[in-house]
Design a protein around this motif. Sequence first.
Motif, PDB file in Angstrom:
ATOM      1  N   GLY A  45       0.634  -1.225   0.091  1.00 29.12           N
ATOM      2  CA  GLY A  45       0.135   0.123   0.060  1.00 29.12           C
ATOM      3  C   GLY A  45       0.682   1.164   0.098  1.00 29.12           C
ATOM      4  O   GLY A  45       0.278   2.409   0.172  1.00 29.12           O
ATOM      5  N   ASN A  46       2.126   1.289  -0.476  1.00 30.57           N
ATOM      6  CA  ASN A  46       2.863   2.457  -0.276  1.00 30.57           C
ATOM      7  C   ASN A  46       2.382   3.475  -1.443  1.00 30.57           C
ATOM      8  O   ASN A  46       2.802   4.545  -1.259  1.00 30.57           O
ATOM      9  CB  ASN A  46       4.500   2.264  -0.354  1.00 30.57           C
ATOM     10  CG  ASN A  46       4.994   1.778   1.131  1.00 30.57           C
ATOM     11  OD1 ASN A  46       4.577   2.551   2.102  1.00 30.57           O
ATOM     12  ND2 ASN A  46       5.402   0.557   1.008  1.00 30.57           N
ATOM     13  N   PHE A  47       2.109   2.895  -2.524  1.00 29.72           N
ATOM     14  CA  PHE A  47       1.901   3.688  -3.759  1.00 29.72           C
ATOM     15  C   PHE A  47       0.582   3.839  -4.212  1.00 29.72           C
ATOM     16  O   PHE A  47       0.022   3.811  -5.345  1.00 29.72           O
ATOM     17  CB  PHE A  47       3.013   3.412  -4.878  1.00 29.72           C
ATOM     18  CG  PHE A  47       2.857   1.883  -5.129  1.00 29.72           C
ATOM     19  CD1 PHE A  47       2.021   1.476  -6.167  1.00 29.72           C
ATOM     20  CD2 PHE A  47       3.765   1.067  -4.775  1.00 29.72           C
ATOM     21  CE1 PHE A  47       2.185   0.099  -6.362  1.00 29.72           C
ATOM     22  CE2 PHE A  47       3.756  -0.220  -5.114  1.00 29.72           C
ATOM     23  CZ  PHE A  47       2.872  -0.701  -5.876  1.00 29.72           C
ATOM     24  N   LEU A  48      -0.355   4.032  -3.324  1.00 27.55           N
ATOM     25  CA  LEU A  48      -1.814   4.356  -3.588  1.00 27.55           C
ATOM     26  C   LEU A  48      -2.206   5.595  -3.654  1.00 27.55           C
ATOM     27  O   LEU A  48      -1.384   6.436  -2.947  1.00 27.55           O
ATOM     28  CB  LEU A  48      -2.792   3.516  -2.472  1.00 27.55           C
ATOM     29  CG  LEU A  48      -2.715   2.187  -2.072  1.00 27.55           C
ATOM     30  CD1 LEU A  48      -3.835   1.777  -1.201  1.00 27.55           C
ATOM     31  CD2 LEU A  48      -2.852   1.173  -3.576  1.00 27.55           C
ATOM     32  N   ARG A  49      -3.142   6.005  -4.321  1.00 25.51           N
ATOM     33  CA  ARG A  49      -3.590   7.429  -4.434  1.00 25.51           C
ATOM     34  C   ARG A  49      -3.885   8.072  -3.000  1.00 25.51           C
ATOM     35  O   ARG A  49      -4.451   7.311  -2.211  1.00 25.51           O
ATOM     36  CB  ARG A  49      -4.770   7.636  -5.333  1.00 25.51           C
ATOM     37  CG  ARG A  49      -5.032   9.118  -5.762  1.00 25.51           C
ATOM     38  CD  ARG A  49      -6.141   9.201  -6.926  1.00 25.51           C
ATOM     39  NE  ARG A  49      -6.278  10.785  -6.897  1.00 25.51           N
ATOM     40  CZ  ARG A  49      -6.116  11.274  -8.052  1.00 25.51           C
ATOM     41  NH1 ARG A  49      -5.344  10.532  -8.884  1.00 25.51           N
ATOM     42  NH2 ARG A  49      -6.053  12.548  -8.336  1.00 25.51           N
ATOM     43  N   PRO A  50      -3.355   9.328  -2.734  1.00 24.05           N
ATOM     44  CA  PRO A  50      -3.785   9.618  -1.170  1.00 24.05           C
ATOM     45  C   PRO A  50      -4.917   9.608  -0.748  1.00 24.05           C
ATOM     46  O   PRO A  50      -5.376   9.582   0.425  1.00 24.05           O
ATOM     47  CB  PRO A  50      -3.269  11.087  -1.403  1.00 24.05           C
ATOM     48  CG  PRO A  50      -2.061  11.221  -2.711  1.00 24.05           C
ATOM     49  CD  PRO A  50      -2.767  10.075  -3.629  1.00 24.05           C
ATOM     50  N   SER A  51      -5.958   9.709  -1.575  1.00 26.46           N
ATOM     51  CA  SER A  51      -7.444   9.896  -1.309  1.00 26.46           C
ATOM     52  C   SER A  51      -7.936   8.386  -0.847  1.00 26.46           C
ATOM     53  O   SER A  51      -8.760   8.186  -0.032  1.00 26.46           O
ATOM     54  CB  SER A  51      -8.262  10.469  -2.517  1.00 26.46           C
ATOM     55  OG  SER A  51      -8.172   9.600  -3.522  1.00 26.46           O
ATOM     56  N   CYS A  52      -7.035   7.524  -1.233  1.00 27.32           N
ATOM     57  CA  CYS A  52      -7.550   6.127  -0.821  1.00 27.32           C
ATOM     58  C   CYS A  52      -7.340   5.727   0.802  1.00 27.32           C
ATOM     59  O   CYS A  52      -8.365   5.138   1.073  1.00 27.32           O
ATOM     60  CB  CYS A  52      -6.633   5.026  -1.766  1.00 27.32           C
ATOM     61  SG  CYS A  52      -6.992   5.103  -3.156  1.00 27.32           S
ATOM     62  N   TYR A  53      -6.469   6.513   1.427  1.00 22.85           N
ATOM     63  CA  TYR A  53      -6.165   6.100   2.506  1.00 22.85           C
ATOM     64  C   TYR A  53      -7.355   7.059   3.408  1.00 22.85           C
ATOM     65  O   TYR A  53      -7.479   6.645   4.623  1.00 22.85           O
ATOM     66  CB  TYR A  53      -5.047   6.892   3.142  1.00 22.85           C
ATOM     67  CG  TYR A  53      -3.816   6.065   2.239  1.00 22.85           C
ATOM     68  CD1 TYR A  53      -3.746   4.646   2.340  1.00 22.85           C
ATOM     69  CD2 TYR A  53      -2.925   6.938   1.417  1.00 22.85           C
ATOM     70  CE1 TYR A  53      -2.328   4.185   1.612  1.00 22.85           C
ATOM     71  CE2 TYR A  53      -1.970   6.545   0.769  1.00 22.85           C
ATOM     72  CZ  TYR A  53      -1.905   4.893   0.858  1.00 22.85           C
ATOM     73  OH  TYR A  53      -0.660   4.449   0.142  1.00 22.85           O
ATOM     74  N   ASN A  54      -8.074   7.837   3.005  1.00 25.91           N
ATOM     75  CA  ASN A  54      -9.209   8.345   3.476  1.00 25.91           C
ATOM     76  C   ASN A  54     -10.535   8.210   2.683  1.00 25.91           C
ATOM     77  O   ASN A  54     -11.316   9.162   2.720  1.00 25.91           O
ATOM     78  CB  ASN A  54      -8.891   9.775   3.914  1.00 25.91           C
ATOM     79  CG  ASN A  54      -7.761   9.986   4.687  1.00 25.91           C
ATOM     80  OD1 ASN A  54      -7.622   9.873   5.874  1.00 25.91           O
ATOM     81  ND2 ASN A  54      -6.516  10.674   4.380  1.00 25.91           N
ATOM     82  N   CYS A  55     -10.848   6.991   2.202  1.00 20.97           N
ATOM     83  CA  CYS A  55     -11.675   6.966   1.221  1.00 20.97           C
ATOM     84  C   CYS A  55     -13.161   7.093   1.936  1.00 20.97           C
ATOM     85  O   CYS A  55     -13.286   6.623   2.884  1.00 20.97           O
ATOM     86  CB  CYS A  55     -11.614   5.441   0.629  1.00 20.97           C
ATOM     87  SG  CYS A  55     -12.993   5.144  -0.571  1.00 20.97           S
TER      88      CYS A  55
END
Length: 361
Positions: A250-260
């Motif tokens: 999960g290091n290179f997911l889009r930033p919005s994914c971590y606060n989906c």
Amino acid sequence: MLCTKEKCTGCLSCLNICPKNAIKVITDEQGFWQMQIDETKCIKCKLCQKSCPALFKPNITDLVSKVYACWHKDEIKRQQAASGGLFTALMQNALKHNYFVCGATLTSDMQVKHIIIDKIEDYKLLVGSKYVQSNLTNTFKQIRALLLKGNKVLFSGTPCQVSGLYAFLKKRYENQLFTVDLLCHGVPSPEIFKKYIAHMEQLYDDKLINFQFRHKPGWRRYQVILEFASGKQDITYKDTSPYIRGFLKGNFLRPSCYNCDYTSLKRYSDLTIGDFWNYFADNSTDIDDDKGISFMLINNENGKALFDLAKDDLFYLAKDFNRSTSTSPRLHKPTKKPTTYEQFWQDYNNKDFENIIKEYF
């Protein structure tokens, strides 16, 4: 003013709605596309804001919420699919009834983007998982044009893409537009995928012509197959593929994914589908044969109508709602940002990509 970088999902609804083409796409330092307003063209109509699902959530219909386990009756089609072949049945039956079908494909130049098909023989273009963020380009405008002409459309994508489509359209087009979203872990950076391909081409001194993210000698331990122009193949497994391991960390997911905003039981789509990884048997004859089982959440009457269109091609079993949904993490919370996230991107900008693979993949 557009939404913040941390909230932007890259659905491109704002790009599609702008009447003056004043919004352009730029690629940020992580390889994700971001929206930028050309102030010389902007007429301050604020349509971009009003069509942004991060700023204005679209309407949602009354929920039906039923869970089924499904798999295709045709063993070949089940084998071709990433899980049980549910989406194959949905889109093939939609195409038979003259729907247009929109979904993600991997192009010949190794990019993932959404396309629209209307021929049943093209269904394979949309089969299978693609673990890269898909570029929607002007897809929403194309779908609106089809709907305004009275056509029926089946759209599949991530939950944020479905929400973006409804925010763009401003109405749900019941019984005409049918939407399917995915149990989504998060969308990886297209730039990281591009760098990984370049790394593998250098390693094999050959041009990559196909990337099978999930090939099924077995469903739970699937293969990842890279095919090169010379006929050579690089074959790894879910737990040994560097790219899949990196994606799951999960290091290179889009930033919005971590606060989906879409990892809940409140779904904007008509159907939610994915792998039934935590499948449970209800009797001694109900067994997991490791050939792939699809999870399906029917979210409303529109979703039920879409399922009814395809169910003759499927084996399907009703499952306990609470038990099925409680064991599916992406129906409750987003993927957690790794503690190594900031260090990963710092090292990515300062180290050779081969070292990044060794350290983080």
